[in-house]
Design a protein around this motif. Structure first.
Motif, mmCIF file in Angstrom:
data_model
loop_
_atom_site.group_PDB
_atom_site.id
_atom_site.type_symbol
_atom_site.label_atom_id
_atom_site.label_comp_id
_atom_site.label_asym_id
_atom_site.label_seq_id
_atom_site.Cartn_x
_atom_site.Cartn_y
_atom_site.Cartn_z
ATOM 1 N N PRO A 32 -18.171 -39.792 6.606
ATOM 2 C CA PRO A 32 -16.918 -39.485 7.296
ATOM 3 C C PRO A 32 -15.685 -40.077 6.615
ATOM 4 O O PRO A 32 -15.781 -41.013 5.821
ATOM 5 N N LEU A 33 -14.546 -39.535 6.985
ATOM 6 C CA LEU A 33 -13.267 -39.982 6.429
ATOM 7 C C LEU A 33 -12.659 -41.126 7.226
ATOM 8 O O LEU A 33 -11.616 -41.658 6.829
ATOM 9 N N ALA A 34 -13.295 -41.504 8.320
ATOM 10 C CA ALA A 34 -12.703 -42.520 9.194
ATOM 11 C C ALA A 34 -13.793 -43.350 9.855
ATOM 12 O O ALA A 34 -14.931 -42.910 10.004
ATOM 13 N N GLY A 35 -13.403 -44.559 10.244
ATOM 14 C CA GLY A 35 -14.278 -45.414 11.025
ATOM 15 C C GLY A 35 -15.224 -46.258 10.201
ATOM 16 O O GLY A 35 -15.370 -46.067 8.988
ATOM 17 N N PRO A 36 -15.876 -47.206 10.850
ATOM 18 C CA PRO A 36 -16.807 -48.099 10.158
ATOM 19 C C PRO A 36 -18.081 -47.383 9.761
ATOM 20 O O PRO A 36 -18.411 -46.317 10.293
ATOM 21 N N VAL A 37 -18.797 -47.965 8.823
ATOM 22 C CA VAL A 37 -20.162 -47.540 8.544
ATOM 23 C C VAL A 37 -21.062 -48.463 9.353
ATOM 24 O O VAL A 37 -20.850 -49.680 9.398
ATOM 25 N N VAL A 38 -22.037 -47.878 10.043
ATOM 26 C CA VAL A 38 -22.878 -48.606 10.990
ATOM 27 C C VAL A 38 -24.309 -48.661 10.469
ATOM 28 O O VAL A 38 -24.823 -47.666 9.939
ATOM 29 N N ALA A 39 -24.954 -49.802 10.613
ATOM 30 C CA ALA A 39 -26.365 -49.946 10.255
ATOM 31 C C ALA A 39 -27.116 -50.542 11.435
ATOM 32 O O ALA A 39 -26.556 -51.294 12.232
ATOM 33 N N GLN A 82 -21.989 -53.439 11.494
ATOM 34 C CA GLN A 82 -21.138 -52.484 10.805
ATOM 35 C C GLN A 82 -20.303 -53.175 9.732
ATOM 36 O O GLN A 82 -20.197 -54.392 9.695
ATOM 37 N N ALA A 83 -19.745 -52.365 8.865
ATOM 38 C CA ALA A 83 -18.722 -52.808 7.924
ATOM 39 C C ALA A 83 -17.461 -52.022 8.246
ATOM 40 O O ALA A 83 -17.507 -50.814 8.500
ATOM 41 N N SER A 84 -16.348 -52.699 8.254
ATOM 42 C CA SER A 84 -15.095 -52.120 8.720
ATOM 43 C C SER A 84 -14.475 -51.175 7.694
ATOM 44 O O SER A 84 -14.877 -51.132 6.519
ATOM 45 N N VAL A 85 -13.476 -50.439 8.147
ATOM 46 C CA VAL A 85 -12.718 -49.572 7.244
ATOM 47 C C VAL A 85 -12.102 -50.391 6.119
ATOM 48 O O VAL A 85 -12.103 -49.970 4.955
ATOM 49 N N GLU A 86 -11.580 -51.558 6.454
ATOM 50 C CA GLU A 86 -10.982 -52.418 5.424
ATOM 51 C C GLU A 86 -12.014 -52.823 4.381
ATOM 52 O O GLU A 86 -11.717 -52.840 3.173
ATOM 53 N N LEU A 99 -23.700 -54.064 2.935
ATOM 54 C CA LEU A 99 -23.253 -55.204 3.736
ATOM 55 C C LEU A 99 -23.609 -55.014 5.207
ATOM 56 O O LEU A 99 -24.092 -55.945 5.875
ATOM 57 N N ALA A 100 -23.380 -53.818 5.724
ATOM 58 C CA ALA A 100 -23.737 -53.530 7.119
ATOM 59 C C ALA A 100 -25.238 -53.688 7.342
ATOM 60 O O ALA A 100 -25.678 -54.218 8.377
ATOM 61 N N MET A 101 -26.047 -53.252 6.380
ATOM 62 C CA MET A 101 -27.499 -53.397 6.498
ATOM 63 C C MET A 101 -27.900 -54.872 6.486
ATOM 64 O O MET A 101 -28.776 -55.288 7.260
ATOM 65 N N GLN A 102 -27.294 -55.652 5.608
ATOM 66 C CA GLN A 102 -27.580 -57.087 5.587
ATOM 67 C C GLN A 102 -27.260 -57.727 6.933
ATOM 68 O O GLN A 102 -28.039 -58.547 7.453
ATOM 69 N N ARG A 103 -26.137 -57.359 7.505
ATOM 70 C CA ARG A 103 -25.744 -57.908 8.796
ATOM 71 C C ARG A 103 -26.714 -57.489 9.893
ATOM 72 O O ARG A 103 -27.017 -58.281 10.804
ATOM 73 N N ALA A 104 -27.189 -56.237 9.839
ATOM 74 C CA ALA A 104 -28.131 -55.770 10.861
ATOM 75 C C ALA A 104 -29.432 -56.556 10.792
ATOM 76 O O ALA A 104 -29.972 -56.987 11.821
ATOM 77 N N VAL A 105 -29.962 -56.755 9.600
ATOM 78 C CA VAL A 105 -31.205 -57.506 9.452
ATOM 79 C C VAL A 105 -31.004 -58.963 9.884
ATOM 80 O O VAL A 105 -31.839 -59.543 10.592
ATOM 81 N N ALA A 106 -29.882 -59.548 9.480
ATOM 82 C CA ALA A 106 -29.592 -60.940 9.852
ATOM 83 C C ALA A 106 -29.446 -61.103 11.360
ATOM 84 O O ALA A 106 -29.683 -62.194 11.901
ATOM 85 N N GLY A 107 -29.082 -60.035 12.053
ATOM 86 C CA GLY A 107 -28.877 -60.108 13.491
ATOM 87 C C GLY A 107 -30.138 -59.975 14.318
ATOM 88 O O GLY A 107 -30.087 -60.109 15.548
ATOM 89 N N LEU A 108 -31.271 -59.722 13.684
ATOM 90 C CA LEU A 108 -32.523 -59.599 14.426
ATOM 91 C C LEU A 108 -32.926 -60.945 15.025
ATOM 92 O O LEU A 108 -32.884 -61.973 14.347
ATOM 93 N N ARG A 109 -33.344 -60.924 16.260
ATOM 94 C CA ARG A 109 -33.760 -62.153 16.946
ATOM 95 C C ARG A 109 -35.026 -62.722 16.324
ATOM 96 O O ARG A 109 -35.216 -63.954 16.271
ATOM 97 N N LEU A 110 -35.913 -61.849 15.843
ATOM 98 C CA LEU A 110 -37.151 -62.254 15.189
ATOM 99 C C LEU A 110 -37.061 -61.921 13.706
ATOM 100 O O LEU A 110 -36.686 -60.800 13.349
ATOM 101 N N PRO A 111 -37.394 -62.840 12.816
ATOM 102 C CA PRO A 111 -37.291 -62.550 11.380
ATOM 103 C C PRO A 111 -38.453 -61.676 10.906
ATOM 104 O O PRO A 111 -39.618 -62.023 11.124
ATOM 105 N N PRO A 112 -38.177 -60.556 10.282
ATOM 106 C CA PRO A 112 -39.258 -59.708 9.784
ATOM 107 C C PRO A 112 -39.852 -60.265 8.494
ATOM 108 O O PRO A 112 -39.173 -60.934 7.713
#
Length: 209
Positions: A32-39, A82-86, A99-112
């Motif tokens: 898309p042309l707008a908004g964050p990328v979400v993982a 997510q990673a922001s538009v900026e 970066l968004a993927m790294q943040r998603a994995v880091a946010g897991l309550r249980l480490p895979p």
């Protein structure tokens, strides 16, 4: 053919991974042309199977919404980031997605112990990881992640549509449709548009000129 591809991906993981939790990772919003990328990252619970998991693009919006709730309720854990538009404009869309993927994995309550990522690119992660082309249709945990990421971003588009109705975000989800490009030409870019993307840059250049 699909089952053979899935078995090959699964067997590869068994060859070089220690036993442990498996997380699936996928993204939404690279184009898309707008908004964050979400993982999103999801560790499913084998004791609570979820019927109907599939590539989010192959599901109806209503089905995605229902599965979103089931995944959040039944998965061992899940994370949406997510990673922001900026960040997209500063890093480029590929690096912002990683970066968004790294943040998603880091946010897991249980480490895979291992992570399977849809596509052919891998973010830098502190655990074993494997890229699976077409993984959103082959690996249930990746399918679940694709649904979470897609629904989260679509909800963002619906919310932003209330603030910027002239662009029609709820309808086109930020993609470069004819209606979106016409709105860009008529109204210019808003704060949520990605300045580094060519159609947006062209509009801004035209306004500046």
């Amino acid at each position: 053919m699909r089952s053979r591809r899935f078995l090959r991906a699964e067997q590869t993981a068994l060859d070089w991974d220690a036993p442990g939790l498996l997380a699936g990772v996928d993204e939404a919003g690279r184009g898309p042309l707008a908004g964050p990328v979400v993982a999103a990252a999801v560790i499913l619970d084998p004791r609570q199977p979820i019927d109907g998991l599939a590539d989010s693009k192959k599901l109806t919006a209503l089905r995605r919404e229902r599965l979103f709730e089931q995944i959040c309720a039944r998965a061992l854990c899940c994370s949406i980031a997510q990673a922001s538009v900026e960040e997209i404009d500063r890093l480029n869309i590929l690096q912002a997605t990683m970066l968004a993927m790294q943040r998603a994995v880091a946010g897991l309550r249980l480490p895979p112990a291992k992570v399977l990522v849809d596509g052919n690119r891998l973010p830098t992660l502190p655990m074993r990881a494997e890229a699976v082309v077409g993984g959103d249709a082959l690996v249930p945990a990746i399918s679940a992640a694709s649904i979470l990421a897609k629904v989260h971003r679509d909800r963002w588009c619906a919310e932003i549509d209330g603030d910027f109705p002239q662009y029609g975000f709820a309808a086109h989800k930020g993609y470069g449709t004819a209606a979106h490009l016409a709105a860009l030409r008529a109204h210019g870019a808003c704060e949520h548009h990605r300045r580094s993307f060519a159609p947006v840059a062209a509009v801004l250049t035209g306004v500046a000129a």
